[in-house]
Write an enzyme that holds these catalytic residues in place. Sequence first.
Site, PDB file in Angstrom:
ATOM      1  N   SER A 156     -14.142  10.874 -42.706  1.00 34.80           N
ATOM      2  CA  SER A 156     -13.572  11.401 -43.955  1.00 34.80           C
ATOM      3  C   SER A 156     -14.253  12.724 -44.275  1.00 34.80           C
ATOM      4  O   SER A 156     -15.397  12.962 -43.880  1.00 34.80           O
ATOM      5  CB  SER A 156     -13.836  10.406 -45.092  1.00 34.80           C
ATOM      6  OG  SER A 156     -13.611  11.025 -46.338  1.00 34.80           O
ATOM      7  N   TYR A 169     -19.891   5.216 -49.674  1.00 28.46           N
ATOM      8  CA  TYR A 169     -18.785   5.577 -48.780  1.00 28.46           C
ATOM      9  C   TYR A 169     -19.159   6.803 -47.953  1.00 28.46           C
ATOM     10  O   TYR A 169     -19.001   6.823 -46.726  1.00 28.46           O
ATOM     11  CB  TYR A 169     -17.533   5.847 -49.611  1.00 28.46           C
ATOM     12  CG  TYR A 169     -16.321   6.279 -48.811  1.00 28.46           C
ATOM     13  CD1 TYR A 169     -15.573   5.346 -48.103  1.00 28.46           C
ATOM     14  CD2 TYR A 169     -15.916   7.613 -48.776  1.00 28.46           C
ATOM     15  CE1 TYR A 169     -14.442   5.729 -47.375  1.00 28.46           C
ATOM     16  CE2 TYR A 169     -14.795   8.005 -48.053  1.00 28.46           C
ATOM     17  CZ  TYR A 169     -14.062   7.065 -47.357  1.00 28.46           C
ATOM     18  OH  TYR A 169     -12.956   7.451 -46.644  1.00 28.46           O
TER      19      TYR A 169
HETATM   20  N1  LIG Z   1      -6.530   7.850 -47.705  1.00 28.34           N
HETATM   21  C1  LIG Z   1      -7.381   8.873 -47.665  1.00 28.34           C
HETATM   22  O1  LIG Z   1      -7.285   9.826 -48.471  1.00 28.34           O
HETATM   23  C2  LIG Z   1      -8.485   8.898 -46.638  1.00 28.34           C
HETATM   24  C3  LIG Z   1      -9.247  10.072 -46.539  1.00 28.34           C
HETATM   25  C4  LIG Z   1     -10.259  10.133 -45.598  1.00 28.34           C
HETATM   26  C5  LIG Z   1     -10.508   9.049 -44.769  1.00 28.34           C
HETATM   27  N2  LIG Z   1      -9.761   7.931 -44.881  1.00 28.34           N
HETATM   28  C6  LIG Z   1     -10.091   6.807 -43.982  1.00 28.34           C
HETATM   29  O2  LIG Z   1      -8.936   6.387 -43.293  1.00 28.34           O
HETATM   30  C7  LIG Z   1      -9.015   4.993 -43.013  1.00 28.34           C
HETATM   31  C8  LIG Z   1      -7.759   4.298 -43.507  1.00 28.34           C
HETATM   32  O3  LIG Z   1      -7.626   4.533 -44.892  1.00 28.34           O
HETATM   33  P1  LIG Z   1      -6.249   4.323 -45.673  1.00 28.34           P
HETATM   34  O4  LIG Z   1      -6.213   5.340 -46.749  1.00 28.34           O
HETATM   35  O5  LIG Z   1      -5.129   4.232 -44.712  1.00 28.34           O
HETATM   36  O6  LIG Z   1      -6.540   2.899 -46.355  1.00 28.34           O
HETATM   37  P2  LIG Z   1      -5.548   1.728 -46.787  1.00 28.34           P
HETATM   38  O7  LIG Z   1      -4.200   2.250 -47.080  1.00 28.34           O
HETATM   39  O8  LIG Z   1      -6.290   0.973 -47.837  1.00 28.34           O
HETATM   40  O9  LIG Z   1      -5.439   0.825 -45.464  1.00 28.34           O
HETATM   41  C9  LIG Z   1      -6.603   0.236 -44.939  1.00 28.34           C
HETATM   42  C10 LIG Z   1      -6.220  -0.674 -43.793  1.00 28.34           C
HETATM   43  O10 LIG Z   1      -7.431  -1.261 -43.292  1.00 28.34           O
HETATM   44  C11 LIG Z   1      -7.373  -2.687 -43.443  1.00 28.34           C
HETATM   45  N3  LIG Z   1      -8.709  -3.184 -43.752  1.00 28.34           N
HETATM   46  C12 LIG Z   1      -9.477  -2.905 -44.829  1.00 28.34           C
HETATM   47  N4  LIG Z   1     -10.626  -3.588 -44.757  1.00 28.34           N
HETATM   48  C13 LIG Z   1     -10.579  -4.307 -43.606  1.00 28.34           C
HETATM   49  C14 LIG Z   1     -11.458  -5.217 -42.981  1.00 28.34           C
HETATM   50  N5  LIG Z   1     -12.640  -5.540 -43.523  1.00 28.34           N
HETATM   51  N6  LIG Z   1     -11.094  -5.769 -41.815  1.00 28.34           N
HETATM   52  C15 LIG Z   1      -9.897  -5.455 -41.257  1.00 28.34           C
HETATM   53  N7  LIG Z   1      -9.027  -4.611 -41.790  1.00 28.34           N
HETATM   54  C16 LIG Z   1      -9.364  -4.044 -42.965  1.00 28.34           C
HETATM   55  C17 LIG Z   1      -6.339  -2.923 -44.552  1.00 28.34           C
HETATM   56  O11 LIG Z   1      -5.736  -4.222 -44.496  1.00 28.34           O
HETATM   57  P3  LIG Z   1      -6.366  -5.508 -45.275  1.00 28.34           P
HETATM   58  O12 LIG Z   1      -6.763  -5.018 -46.625  1.00 28.34           O
HETATM   59  O13 LIG Z   1      -5.275  -6.516 -45.288  1.00 28.34           O
HETATM   60  O14 LIG Z   1      -7.527  -5.944 -44.446  1.00 28.34           O
HETATM   61  C18 LIG Z   1      -5.328  -1.831 -44.212  1.00 28.34           C
HETATM   62  O15 LIG Z   1      -4.525  -2.203 -43.132  1.00 28.34           O
HETATM   63  C19 LIG Z   1     -10.298   4.490 -43.701  1.00 28.34           C
HETATM   64  O16 LIG Z   1     -11.337   4.400 -42.763  1.00 28.34           O
HETATM   65  C20 LIG Z   1     -10.594   5.583 -44.717  1.00 28.34           C
HETATM   66  O17 LIG Z   1     -11.967   5.654 -45.033  1.00 28.34           O
HETATM   67  C21 LIG Z   1      -8.753   7.823 -45.801  1.00 28.34           C
END
Ligand SMILES: NC(=O)c1ccc[n+]([C@@H]2O[C@H](COP(=O)([O-])OP(=O)(O)OC[C@H]3O[C@@H](n4cnc5c(N)ncnc54)[C@H](OP(=O)(O)O)[C@@H]3O)[C@@H](O)[C@H]2O)c1
Length: 216
Positions: A156, A169
Amino acid sequence: MAVDYGSREERWSLAGTTALVTGGSKGIGHAIVEELAGFGARVHTCSRNGAELEECRRRWEEKNLQVTASVCDVSIRADREKLMETVRETFNGKLDILVNNAGQLLFKPTTECTVEEYSNLLTTNLESSFHLSQLAHPLLIHASIAGGGSIINMSSIGGSIGYAGSAIYATTKGAMNQLTRSLATEWASDKIRVNGIAPGFVTTDMLKDFLCGLHR
Ligand SMILES: NC(=O)c1ccc[n+]([C@@H]2O[C@H](COP(=O)([O-])OP(=O)(O)OC[C@H]3O[C@@H](n4cnc5c(N)ncnc54)[C@H](OP(=O)(O)O)[C@@H]3O)[C@@H](O)[C@H]2O)c1
Protein backbone atom coordinates in the site's frame (compact mmCIF):
# COMPACT_ATOMS: atom_id res chain seq x y z
CA MET A 1 3.12 1.51 -41.77
CA ALA A 2 0.61 0.12 -39.28
CA VAL A 3 1.92 -2.79 -37.21
CA ASP A 4 -0.48 -5.57 -36.27
CA TYR A 5 0.28 -6.54 -32.65
CA GLY A 6 -2.71 -8.90 -32.47
CA SER A 7 -5.42 -8.77 -29.82
CA ARG A 8 -4.70 -8.17 -26.14
CA GLU A 9 -5.50 -11.84 -25.43
CA GLU A 10 -3.10 -13.04 -28.15
CA ARG A 11 -0.26 -10.92 -26.76
CA TRP A 12 -0.82 -11.68 -23.10
CA SER A 13 -2.02 -15.26 -22.92
CA LEU A 14 -1.62 -17.03 -19.58
CA ALA A 15 -3.06 -20.27 -20.93
CA GLY A 16 -1.54 -23.25 -19.14
CA THR A 17 -0.42 -21.27 -16.09
CA THR A 18 -1.68 -21.45 -12.51
CA ALA A 19 -2.18 -18.81 -9.82
CA LEU A 20 -3.15 -18.54 -6.17
CA VAL A 21 -4.76 -15.22 -5.20
CA THR A 22 -5.65 -14.75 -1.53
CA GLY A 23 -8.73 -12.68 -0.67
CA GLY A 24 -10.41 -13.09 -4.06
CA SER A 25 -14.05 -12.74 -2.99
CA LYS A 26 -14.03 -8.95 -2.98
CA GLY A 27 -12.26 -5.80 -4.08
CA ILE A 28 -8.80 -5.83 -5.62
CA GLY A 29 -8.34 -9.60 -5.18
CA HIS A 30 -11.62 -10.29 -6.99
CA ALA A 31 -10.48 -8.16 -9.93
CA ILE A 32 -7.09 -9.91 -10.03
CA VAL A 33 -8.76 -13.34 -10.09
CA GLU A 34 -10.97 -12.30 -13.01
CA GLU A 35 -8.08 -10.71 -14.91
CA LEU A 36 -5.73 -13.69 -14.54
CA ALA A 37 -8.48 -16.20 -15.35
CA GLY A 38 -9.58 -14.00 -18.27
CA PHE A 39 -6.11 -14.42 -19.75
CA GLY A 40 -6.46 -18.18 -19.46
CA ALA A 41 -4.76 -18.97 -16.13
CA ARG A 42 -6.27 -21.54 -13.78
CA VAL A 43 -6.76 -19.67 -10.51
CA HIS A 44 -7.37 -20.79 -6.94
CA THR A 45 -8.57 -18.23 -4.43
CA CYS A 46 -9.66 -18.07 -0.80
CA SER A 47 -11.37 -15.93 1.82
CA ARG A 48 -13.02 -16.49 5.21
CA ASN A 49 -16.68 -16.18 4.16
CA GLY A 50 -17.58 -19.50 2.51
CA ALA A 51 -21.01 -18.40 1.23
CA GLU A 52 -19.58 -15.31 -0.51
CA LEU A 53 -16.76 -17.37 -1.95
CA GLU A 54 -19.14 -20.00 -3.34
CA GLU A 55 -21.28 -17.27 -4.94
CA CYS A 56 -18.14 -15.85 -6.62
CA ARG A 57 -17.06 -19.30 -7.77
CA ARG A 58 -20.51 -19.93 -9.30
CA ARG A 59 -20.43 -16.61 -11.20
CA TRP A 60 -16.91 -17.31 -12.48
CA GLU A 61 -18.06 -20.71 -13.68
CA GLU A 62 -20.91 -19.03 -15.59
CA LYS A 63 -18.30 -16.84 -17.29
CA ASN A 64 -16.27 -19.95 -18.20
CA LEU A 65 -13.38 -18.83 -16.01
CA GLN A 66 -11.31 -21.63 -14.47
CA VAL A 67 -11.42 -20.70 -10.79
CA THR A 68 -11.48 -22.95 -7.74
CA ALA A 69 -11.92 -21.69 -4.20
CA SER A 70 -11.58 -22.80 -0.60
CA VAL A 71 -12.20 -21.19 2.76
CA CYS A 72 -9.02 -20.03 4.51
CA ASP A 73 -8.28 -17.51 7.21
CA VAL A 74 -4.77 -16.42 6.24
CA SER A 75 -4.10 -15.26 9.80
CA ILE A 76 -4.18 -18.91 10.95
CA ARG A 77 -1.06 -20.98 10.31
CA ALA A 78 -2.90 -24.31 9.98
CA ASP A 79 -5.33 -22.75 7.46
CA ARG A 80 -2.40 -21.52 5.36
CA GLU A 81 -0.85 -25.01 5.36
CA LYS A 82 -4.18 -26.55 4.32
CA LEU A 83 -4.60 -23.92 1.57
CA MET A 84 -1.20 -24.67 0.05
CA GLU A 85 -1.88 -28.42 0.23
CA THR A 86 -5.13 -27.83 -1.69
CA VAL A 87 -3.22 -25.74 -4.26
CA ARG A 88 -0.54 -28.44 -4.57
CA GLU A 89 -3.17 -31.11 -5.25
CA THR A 90 -5.25 -28.89 -7.58
CA PHE A 91 -2.28 -27.82 -9.73
CA ASN A 92 -0.25 -31.06 -9.58
CA GLY A 93 2.60 -29.68 -7.50
CA LYS A 94 3.26 -26.58 -9.65
CA LEU A 95 2.38 -22.93 -9.16
CA ASP A 96 3.28 -20.04 -11.47
CA ILE A 97 1.90 -17.02 -9.61
CA LEU A 98 1.21 -16.30 -5.93
CA VAL A 99 -0.64 -13.07 -5.15
CA ASN A 100 -0.52 -12.25 -1.43
CA ASN A 101 -3.51 -9.93 -1.55
CA ALA A 102 -5.71 -10.68 1.50
CA GLY A 103 -5.34 -7.91 4.03
CA GLN A 104 -7.18 -5.75 6.49
CA LEU A 105 -7.04 -2.09 7.41
CA LEU A 106 -7.31 -0.73 10.93
CA PHE A 107 -7.97 2.97 11.18
CA LYS A 108 -7.74 4.02 14.81
CA PRO A 109 -5.66 6.33 17.02
CA THR A 110 -2.55 4.45 18.12
CA THR A 111 -3.24 5.15 21.80
CA GLU A 112 -6.50 3.18 21.49
CA CYS A 113 -5.12 0.13 19.66
CA THR A 114 -5.17 -3.14 21.57
CA VAL A 115 -2.57 -5.88 21.60
CA GLU A 116 -5.13 -8.16 19.91
CA GLU A 117 -5.57 -5.66 17.04
CA TYR A 118 -1.79 -5.36 16.66
CA SER A 119 -1.40 -9.12 16.59
CA ASN A 120 -4.32 -9.67 14.18
CA LEU A 121 -3.05 -7.15 11.64
CA LEU A 122 0.52 -8.42 11.81
CA THR A 123 -0.55 -12.03 11.23
CA THR A 124 -3.17 -11.20 8.57
CA ASN A 125 -1.16 -8.75 6.49
CA LEU A 126 2.48 -9.70 7.07
CA GLU A 127 2.99 -13.15 8.58
CA SER A 128 0.55 -14.65 6.06
CA SER A 129 2.57 -13.28 3.13
CA PHE A 130 5.84 -14.52 4.64
CA HIS A 131 4.50 -18.00 5.42
CA LEU A 132 2.52 -18.45 2.17
CA SER A 133 5.65 -17.47 0.23
CA GLN A 134 7.63 -20.08 2.19
CA LEU A 135 4.96 -22.72 1.54
CA ALA A 136 4.70 -21.79 -2.16
CA HIS A 137 8.47 -21.86 -2.78
CA PRO A 138 8.67 -25.60 -3.67
CA LEU A 139 5.72 -25.20 -6.06
CA LEU A 140 7.00 -21.98 -7.66
CA ILE A 141 10.35 -23.61 -8.37
CA HIS A 142 8.47 -25.91 -10.77
CA ALA A 143 6.66 -23.00 -12.47
CA SER A 144 6.12 -23.49 -16.17
CA ILE A 145 5.55 -19.80 -17.05
CA ALA A 146 8.24 -18.06 -19.11
CA GLY A 147 10.63 -16.21 -16.80
CA GLY A 148 9.93 -18.44 -13.79
CA GLY A 149 7.58 -18.25 -10.83
CA SER A 150 6.22 -14.95 -9.57
CA ILE A 151 5.11 -13.61 -6.20
CA ILE A 152 3.11 -10.38 -6.01
CA ASN A 153 2.74 -8.80 -2.58
CA MET A 154 -0.16 -6.36 -2.25
CA SER A 155 1.38 -3.54 -0.27
CA SER A 156 0.00 0.00 0.00
CA ILE A 157 1.03 3.60 -0.41
CA GLY A 158 0.59 3.57 3.37
CA GLY A 159 3.73 1.42 3.58
CA SER A 160 5.93 4.35 2.62
CA ILE A 161 3.90 7.46 3.51
CA GLY A 162 2.72 8.42 7.00
CA TYR A 163 -1.05 8.57 7.62
CA ALA A 164 -2.32 9.51 11.07
CA GLY A 165 -4.46 6.72 12.52
CA SER A 166 -3.01 3.81 10.57
CA ALA A 167 0.27 3.05 12.37
CA ILE A 168 -0.23 -0.73 12.59
CA TYR A 169 -1.46 -1.06 9.01
CA ALA A 170 1.41 1.09 7.72
CA THR A 171 3.88 -0.98 9.73
CA THR A 172 2.65 -4.22 8.12
CA LYS A 173 2.88 -2.74 4.62
CA GLY A 174 6.30 -1.14 5.21
CA ALA A 175 7.58 -4.50 6.44
CA MET A 176 5.97 -6.19 3.45
CA ASN A 177 7.98 -3.91 1.16
CA GLN A 178 11.18 -5.06 2.86
CA LEU A 179 10.05 -8.70 2.70
CA THR A 180 9.52 -8.20 -1.04
CA ARG A 181 13.03 -6.80 -1.54
CA SER A 182 14.61 -9.54 0.57
CA LEU A 183 12.84 -12.44 -1.16
CA ALA A 184 13.46 -10.89 -4.58
CA THR A 185 17.20 -11.06 -4.01
CA GLU A 186 17.19 -14.38 -2.14
CA TRP A 187 15.02 -16.27 -4.64
CA ALA A 188 16.27 -14.74 -7.90
CA SER A 189 18.63 -17.69 -8.25
CA ASP A 190 15.59 -19.99 -8.02
CA LYS A 191 14.03 -18.06 -10.93
CA ILE A 192 11.28 -16.72 -8.67
CA ARG A 193 10.50 -13.03 -9.15
CA VAL A 194 9.10 -11.16 -6.15
CA ASN A 195 7.39 -7.81 -6.66
CA GLY A 196 5.15 -5.51 -4.69
CA ILE A 197 2.23 -3.34 -5.69
CA ALA A 198 1.43 -0.28 -3.60
CA PRO A 199 -1.99 1.09 -4.56
CA GLY A 200 -3.34 4.43 -3.44
CA PHE A 201 -7.06 4.63 -2.74
CA VAL A 202 -9.19 2.05 -4.53
CA THR A 203 -12.94 2.13 -3.87
CA THR A 204 -13.50 -1.24 -2.19
CA ASP A 205 -15.28 -2.31 1.00
CA MET A 206 -12.01 -1.73 2.85
CA LEU A 207 -11.83 1.87 1.69
CA LYS A 208 -15.47 2.48 2.68
CA ASP A 209 -14.59 1.46 6.24
CA PHE A 210 -11.53 3.72 6.12
CA LEU A 211 -13.55 6.72 4.94
CA CYS A 212 -16.20 6.07 7.62
CA GLY A 213 -13.36 6.25 10.14
CA LEU A 214 -12.21 9.60 8.72
CA HIS A 215 -15.68 11.13 9.12
CA ARG A 216 -16.36 9.74 12.61
N1 LIG B 1 -8.63 -0.50 -1.23
C1 LIG B 1 -7.56 0.28 -1.15
O1 LIG B 1 -7.65 1.52 -1.26
C2 LIG B 1 -6.19 -0.33 -0.93
C3 LIG B 1 -5.08 0.52 -1.02
C4 LIG B 1 -3.82 -0.01 -0.84
C5 LIG B 1 -3.66 -1.36 -0.57
N2 LIG B 1 -4.74 -2.16 -0.49
C6 LIG B 1 -4.51 -3.59 -0.18
O2 LIG B 1 -5.14 -4.40 -1.15
C7 LIG B 1 -5.54 -5.63 -0.56
C8 LIG B 1 -7.01 -5.88 -0.84
O3 LIG B 1 -7.76 -4.81 -0.32
P1 LIG B 1 -9.26 -4.51 -0.77
O4 LIG B 1 -9.43 -3.04 -0.73
O5 LIG B 1 -9.58 -5.24 -2.02
O6 LIG B 1 -10.05 -5.13 0.48
P2 LIG B 1 -11.50 -5.77 0.58
O7 LIG B 1 -12.40 -5.23 -0.46
O8 LIG B 1 -11.88 -5.63 2.02
O9 LIG B 1 -11.25 -7.32 0.25
C9 LIG B 1 -10.39 -8.06 1.08
C10 LIG B 1 -10.44 -9.52 0.65
O10 LIG B 1 -9.55 -10.24 1.52
C11 LIG B 1 -10.30 -11.22 2.25
N3 LIG B 1 -9.73 -11.35 3.59
C12 LIG B 1 -9.65 -10.41 4.56
N4 LIG B 1 -9.09 -10.93 5.66
C13 LIG B 1 -8.81 -12.22 5.37
C14 LIG B 1 -8.23 -13.29 6.10
N5 LIG B 1 -7.83 -13.13 7.37
N6 LIG B 1 -8.10 -14.48 5.50
C15 LIG B 1 -8.51 -14.65 4.22
N7 LIG B 1 -9.05 -13.70 3.48
C16 LIG B 1 -9.21 -12.49 4.06
C17 LIG B 1 -11.75 -10.72 2.23
O11 LIG B 1 -12.72 -11.76 2.41
P3 LIG B 1 -13.25 -12.20 3.88
O12 LIG B 1 -13.49 -10.93 4.63
O13 LIG B 1 -14.48 -12.99 3.62
O14 LIG B 1 -12.16 -13.03 4.47
C18 LIG B 1 -11.81 -10.15 0.81
O15 LIG B 1 -11.95 -11.17 -0.13
C19 LIG B 1 -5.22 -5.52 0.94
O16 LIG B 1 -4.00 -6.16 1.22
C20 LIG B 1 -5.08 -4.02 1.15
O17 LIG B 1 -4.25 -3.70 2.24
C21 LIG B 1 -6.01 -1.68 -0.66
